[in-house]
Design a protein around this motif. Structure first.
Motif, PDB file in Angstrom:
ATOM      1  N   ILE A  24       0.818  -1.060   0.058  1.00  0.00           N
ATOM      2  CA  ILE A  24       0.348   0.085  -0.044  1.00  0.00           C
ATOM      3  C   ILE A  24       1.124   1.350  -0.047  1.00  0.00           C
ATOM      4  O   ILE A  24       0.943   1.897  -0.573  1.00  0.00           O
ATOM      5  N   ILE A  25       1.950   0.886   0.616  1.00  0.00           N
ATOM      6  CA  ILE A  25       2.791   2.298   0.860  1.00  0.00           C
ATOM      7  C   ILE A  25       3.467   2.500  -0.437  1.00  0.00           C
ATOM      8  O   ILE A  25       3.720   3.898  -1.046  1.00  0.00           O
ATOM      9  N   LEU A  26       3.839   1.478  -1.489  1.00  0.00           N
ATOM     10  CA  LEU A  26       4.538   1.621  -2.324  1.00  0.00           C
ATOM     11  C   LEU A  26       3.695   1.845  -3.343  1.00  0.00           C
ATOM     12  O   LEU A  26       4.213   3.182  -4.004  1.00  0.00           O
ATOM     13  N   LEU A  27       2.592   1.703  -3.173  1.00  0.00           N
ATOM     14  CA  LEU A  27       1.227   2.132  -4.443  1.00  0.00           C
ATOM     15  C   LEU A  27       0.927   3.521  -4.697  1.00  0.00           C
ATOM     16  O   LEU A  27       0.946   4.527  -5.229  1.00  0.00           O
ATOM     17  N   GLY A  28       1.086   4.288  -2.991  1.00  0.00           N
ATOM     18  CA  GLY A  28       0.536   5.383  -2.660  1.00  0.00           C
ATOM     19  C   GLY A  28       1.755   6.451  -2.713  1.00  0.00           C
ATOM     20  O   GLY A  28       1.056   7.105  -3.600  1.00  0.00           O
ATOM     21  N   ILE A  29       2.970   5.869  -3.462  1.00  0.00           N
ATOM     22  CA  ILE A  29       4.235   6.954  -3.386  1.00  0.00           C
ATOM     23  C   ILE A  29       4.117   7.620  -4.908  1.00  0.00           C
ATOM     24  O   ILE A  29       4.629   8.212  -5.328  1.00  0.00           O
ATOM     25  N   SER A  30       3.809   5.308  -5.238  1.00  0.00           N
ATOM     26  CA  SER A  30       3.615   5.993  -6.245  1.00  0.00           C
ATOM     27  C   SER A  30       2.192   6.798  -7.317  1.00  0.00           C
ATOM     28  O   SER A  30       2.809   6.983  -8.760  1.00  0.00           O
ATOM     29  N   GLY A  31       1.713   6.796  -6.934  1.00  0.00           N
ATOM     30  CA  GLY A  31       0.322   7.987  -7.080  1.00  0.00           C
ATOM     31  C   GLY A  31      -0.922   6.563  -7.459  1.00  0.00           C
ATOM     32  O   GLY A  31      -1.270   7.762  -7.637  1.00  0.00           O
TER      33      GLY A  31
END
Length: 242
Positions: free
Chosen positions: A16-23
């Motif tokens: 979730i964090i990785l996708l979140g910082i990717s947009g």
């Protein structure tokens, strides 16, 4: 972020964090989740379809400049100017923030796309005296360190802070008494904007692209400009002086 708020990190999962910082934010409710995923997928597909055009030097430079202006100019006008109050007056706070974070997410995506096309257009141009193994090794280390700090910082503060929700609403996310220094903030003043951007330099070094290094430096300068012009004054006003 110079000052952060306490967030229960156990509620955040790495994907979730990785996708979140990717947009792509998948942590906020379910109502708009399918639309967010579809938009993310469409933007990615559009990027790949336009890659032959975007990776020409002139277009890559223009695209990177446009993303820089939209990203940092938009942030400053929205969070440091009248943009957020106009959006809230028009749509209400919740809908206005949802619209803002989708647009900001698209800019996060395009920042990555822009560096990719700049590196492709101007790659493999490091001086011959730099051994390829040294560039690859140095680049890999910088990518690993930068990604680690970016994810660690985002995990610590939470995606609402990463997307500047407190600045958008104009009020702190928590009481001033709950301000903490945790995670990477215990030993770095601003890990998200500092060490967290090393991955961009690493990608450029790995690819042998001086233009990619210039891109990384320009975008890091942009986020520090935003921090000093908009974010730091808000932190002083909303958190420190309360």
């Amino acid at each position: 972020m110079h000052t952060i708020t306490a967030t229960p990190t156990s509620t955040w999962r790495l994907p979730i964090i990785l996708l979140g910082i990717s947009g792509l934010r998948l942590d906020r409710g379910t109502r708009y989740r399918p639309a967010r995923v579809l938009l993310f997928a469409l933007m990615t597909a559009l990027y790949y379809l336009l890659t032959p055009v975007l990776t020409t030097p002139a277009v890559a430079t223009a695209y990177a400049a446009a993303v820089w202006l939209l990203y940092y100019g938009g942030l400053c006008l929205t969070l440091g100017g009248p943009g957020r109050t106009a959006l809230i007056a028009r749509f209400g706070e919740d809908r206005a923030y949802a619209l803002y974070e989708v647009v900001l997410g698209l800019l996060f995506m395009n920042q990555v796309f822009a560096q990719a096309v700049v590196i492709h257009a101007y790659g493999d141009s490091l001086p011959a005296a730099v051994p390829s193994w040294a560039a690859c090794t140095t680049g890999a280390v910088l990518v690993a360190v930068g990604t680690f700090y970016k994810v660690w910082a985002a995990h610590t503060v939470g995606l609402d802070t990463y997307y500047c929700r407190d600045m958008f609403t104009g009020r702190p996310l928590t009481d001033a008494s709950e301000l903490v220094a945790a995670g990477p903030y215990r030993h770095l003043r601003n890990p998200m904007y500092g060490a967290g951007n090393l991955h961009a330099y690493g990608w450029a070094v790995w690819s042998g692209s001086p233009a990619g290094l210039a891109f990384a430096a320009a975008f890091q300068a942009g986020i520090y400009l935003f921090y000093h012009l908009c974010e730091r004054p808000f932190i002083q006003r909303a958190y420190v002086r309360r």
